[in-house]
Design a protein around this motif. Structure first.
Motif, mmCIF file in Angstrom:
data_model
loop_
_atom_site.group_PDB
_atom_site.id
_atom_site.type_symbol
_atom_site.label_atom_id
_atom_site.label_comp_id
_atom_site.label_asym_id
_atom_site.label_seq_id
_atom_site.Cartn_x
_atom_site.Cartn_y
_atom_site.Cartn_z
ATOM 1 N N ALA A 126 0.836 -1.208 0.000
ATOM 2 C CA ALA A 126 0.000 0.000 0.000
ATOM 3 C C ALA A 126 0.870 1.258 0.000
ATOM 4 O O ALA A 126 0.601 2.217 -0.742
ATOM 5 C CB ALA A 126 -0.926 -0.009 1.212
ATOM 6 N N LEU A 127 1.912 1.259 0.805
ATOM 7 C CA LEU A 127 2.798 2.420 0.868
ATOM 8 C C LEU A 127 3.530 2.637 -0.449
ATOM 9 O O LEU A 127 3.744 3.783 -0.870
ATOM 10 C CB LEU A 127 3.802 2.255 2.011
ATOM 11 C CG LEU A 127 3.211 2.296 3.428
ATOM 12 C CD1 LEU A 127 4.308 2.114 4.462
ATOM 13 C CD2 LEU A 127 2.464 3.593 3.666
ATOM 14 N N ASN A 128 3.911 1.544 -1.101
ATOM 15 C CA ASN A 128 4.569 1.675 -2.410
ATOM 16 C C ASN A 128 3.650 2.319 -3.431
ATOM 17 O O ASN A 128 4.078 3.164 -4.242
ATOM 18 C CB ASN A 128 5.036 0.305 -2.896
ATOM 19 C CG ASN A 128 6.245 -0.194 -2.126
ATOM 20 O OD1 ASN A 128 7.026 0.595 -1.596
ATOM 21 N ND2 ASN A 128 6.403 -1.516 -2.055
ATOM 22 N N LEU A 129 2.374 1.927 -3.395
ATOM 23 C CA LEU A 129 1.405 2.517 -4.322
ATOM 24 C C LEU A 129 1.203 4.007 -4.021
ATOM 25 O O LEU A 129 1.093 4.830 -4.938
ATOM 26 C CB LEU A 129 0.073 1.773 -4.236
ATOM 27 C CG LEU A 129 0.068 0.347 -4.797
ATOM 28 C CD1 LEU A 129 -1.235 -0.366 -4.440
ATOM 29 C CD2 LEU A 129 0.258 0.370 -6.311
ATOM 30 N N LEU A 130 1.156 4.367 -2.719
ATOM 31 C CA LEU A 130 1.012 5.777 -2.353
ATOM 32 C C LEU A 130 2.239 6.579 -2.785
ATOM 33 O O LEU A 130 2.117 7.718 -3.255
ATOM 34 C CB LEU A 130 0.805 5.911 -0.839
ATOM 35 C CG LEU A 130 -0.519 5.381 -0.273
ATOM 36 C CD1 LEU A 130 -0.537 5.536 1.237
ATOM 37 C CD2 LEU A 130 -1.715 6.078 -0.889
ATOM 38 N N ASN A 131 3.406 5.980 -2.631
ATOM 39 C CA ASN A 131 4.641 6.675 -3.020
ATOM 40 C C ASN A 131 4.655 7.010 -4.504
ATOM 41 O O ASN A 131 5.226 8.029 -4.921
ATOM 42 C CB ASN A 131 5.863 5.828 -2.661
ATOM 43 C CG ASN A 131 6.160 5.861 -1.165
ATOM 44 O OD1 ASN A 131 5.820 6.834 -0.489
ATOM 45 N ND2 ASN A 131 6.793 4.823 -0.659
ATOM 46 N N LYS A 132 4.028 6.164 -5.307
ATOM 47 C CA LYS A 132 3.983 6.425 -6.747
ATOM 48 C C LYS A 132 3.170 7.683 -7.061
ATOM 49 O O LYS A 132 3.331 8.277 -8.126
ATOM 50 C CB LYS A 132 3.403 5.221 -7.482
ATOM 51 C CG LYS A 132 4.331 4.003 -7.471
ATOM 52 C CD LYS A 132 3.722 2.833 -8.200
ATOM 53 C CE LYS A 132 4.672 1.632 -8.201
ATOM 54 N NZ LYS A 132 4.098 0.457 -8.886
ATOM 55 N N LYS A 133 2.280 8.055 -6.138
ATOM 56 C CA LYS A 133 1.511 9.300 -6.277
ATOM 57 C C LYS A 133 2.130 10.417 -5.431
ATOM 58 O O LYS A 133 1.515 11.464 -5.234
ATOM 59 C CB LYS A 133 0.059 9.076 -5.848
ATOM 60 C CG LYS A 133 -0.667 7.987 -6.627
ATOM 61 C CD LYS A 133 -0.783 8.331 -8.098
ATOM 62 C CE LYS A 133 -1.605 7.277 -8.850
ATOM 63 N NZ LYS A 133 -1.688 7.588 -10.303
ATOM 64 N N ASN A 134 3.333 10.156 -4.935
ATOM 65 C CA ASN A 134 4.054 11.122 -4.094
ATOM 66 C C ASN A 134 3.279 11.464 -2.826
ATOM 67 O O ASN A 134 3.336 12.594 -2.329
ATOM 68 C CB ASN A 134 4.376 12.401 -4.885
ATOM 69 C CG ASN A 134 5.497 13.210 -4.247
ATOM 70 O OD1 ASN A 134 6.314 12.673 -3.505
ATOM 71 N ND2 ASN A 134 5.514 14.503 -4.504
ATOM 72 N N ILE A 135 2.536 10.488 -2.308
ATOM 73 C CA ILE A 135 1.854 10.635 -1.025
ATOM 74 C C ILE A 135 2.754 9.997 0.031
ATOM 75 O O ILE A 135 3.022 8.797 -0.006
ATOM 76 C CB ILE A 135 0.475 9.961 -1.030
ATOM 77 C CG1 ILE A 135 -0.404 10.557 -2.137
ATOM 78 C CG2 ILE A 135 -0.204 10.113 0.321
ATOM 79 C CD1 ILE A 135 -1.716 9.813 -2.344
#
Length: 282
Positions: A44-53
């Motif tokens: 989940a964190l990896n996916l958020l990081n892709k949106k710079n969250i």
């Protein structure tokens, strides 16, 4: 053999076994919940990081639930507000269900949306606090709330920032250690003291008996992936809250007219800049 005594022992043994099996099953169900496992959280964190969250707080791993609350809006009479803000000396320039306006010298108070929303302003630019800092701004804001006869036992400072020599301070409502949204008391403080005050508050009338479960926090934050407005932001807090949505309570044509309703459990996600998102199964 005393068969009566033996039967009693067997019954007790079966009861104890059932309790142990139930506990083991409950514990096992908690352990195998996939959305609170570390692998899921990392994905989940990896996916958020892709949106710079960016995440700058802990992710709760509990199985979340809250009981329903019955709430209504805080409302005060014109005379009560005049006494609280102006010692009764304010001039009432308008007084009807949709708009109340009270003016006293450089100060004014608007009461909107059927007496649910308060907006106070002071246009006096006298420099009363030349050495204003954050701690003093918080003290000034808190004292203002107390002086206007509002209860401070159910508020929590949830956000503060300084911009153009003004401190923007947000107090949120708490109920049994959880936030109750949407209720807010926002105050702007500069060297004159309180220059603006906005308040829309909720009162708890009753609590339901049945717990309502919602998605786990790691699963809920995936909802941010579809919200472009939060791309590039940093998450400062993730907490379970009671969420009141007036649009759910038969006021779709005029949502701000909702007088009373039920809350739902939701995840309250607050970002570093003060922006908030609520994610639940509404």
């Amino acid at each position: 053999m005393d068969w009566s005594k033996a039967k009693t022992i067997l019954i007790i043994a079966f009861i104890v076994t059932d309790i142990l099996l139930g506990y083991m099953l409950f514990s096992s169900e908690k352990i195998v919940e996939p959305t609170v496992q570390q692998d899921f959280i990392e994905d989940a964190l990896n996916l958020l990081n892709k949106k710079n969250i960016i995440l700058a707080t802990e992710i709760p791993k509990d199985i979340p639930y809250l009981n329903t609350l019955i709430v209504d809006y805080e409302k005060n009479s014109t005379s009560t507000l005049n006494n609280a803000f102006f010692n009764g000396d304010g001039e009432i320039q308008s007084d009807n269900e949709n708009l109340v306006e009270i003016v006293h010298e450089s100060e004014s108070l608007l009461v909107l949306n059927k007496k649910k929303l308060l907006i106070y302003e002071d246009k006096n630019y006298v420099n009363k606090f030349p050495n204003l800092d954050e701690d003093e701004a918080i003290k000034i804001a808190t004292k203002f709330i107390e002086d206007k006869k509002f209860d401070t036992s159910d508020i929590k400072l949830s956000f503060i920032k300084k911009e153009n020599n003004t401190y923007y301070i947000e107090f949120s409502k708490l109920y049994k250690e959880n936030y109750l949204e949407n209720a807010f008391t926002n105050i702007q403080v500069d060297k004159r003291g309180v220059k603006k005050f906005e308040r829309q508050w909720l009162n708890v009338k009753d609590m339901g008996e049945t717990p309502i479960y919602t998605s786990t926090a790691p699963k809920a934050i995936l909802g941010l992936l579809s919200m472009e407005e939060v791309y590039g932001k940093t998450i400062k807090d993730i907490s379970l809250c009671y969420y009141f949505d007036p649009e759910k309570h038969n006021y779709l044509e005029e949502p701000k007219a909702a007088k009373q309703g039920k809350t739902d459990p939701a995840w309250r996600i607050q970002f570093e800049d003060g922006y908030k998102v609520f994610i639940g199964e509404f």
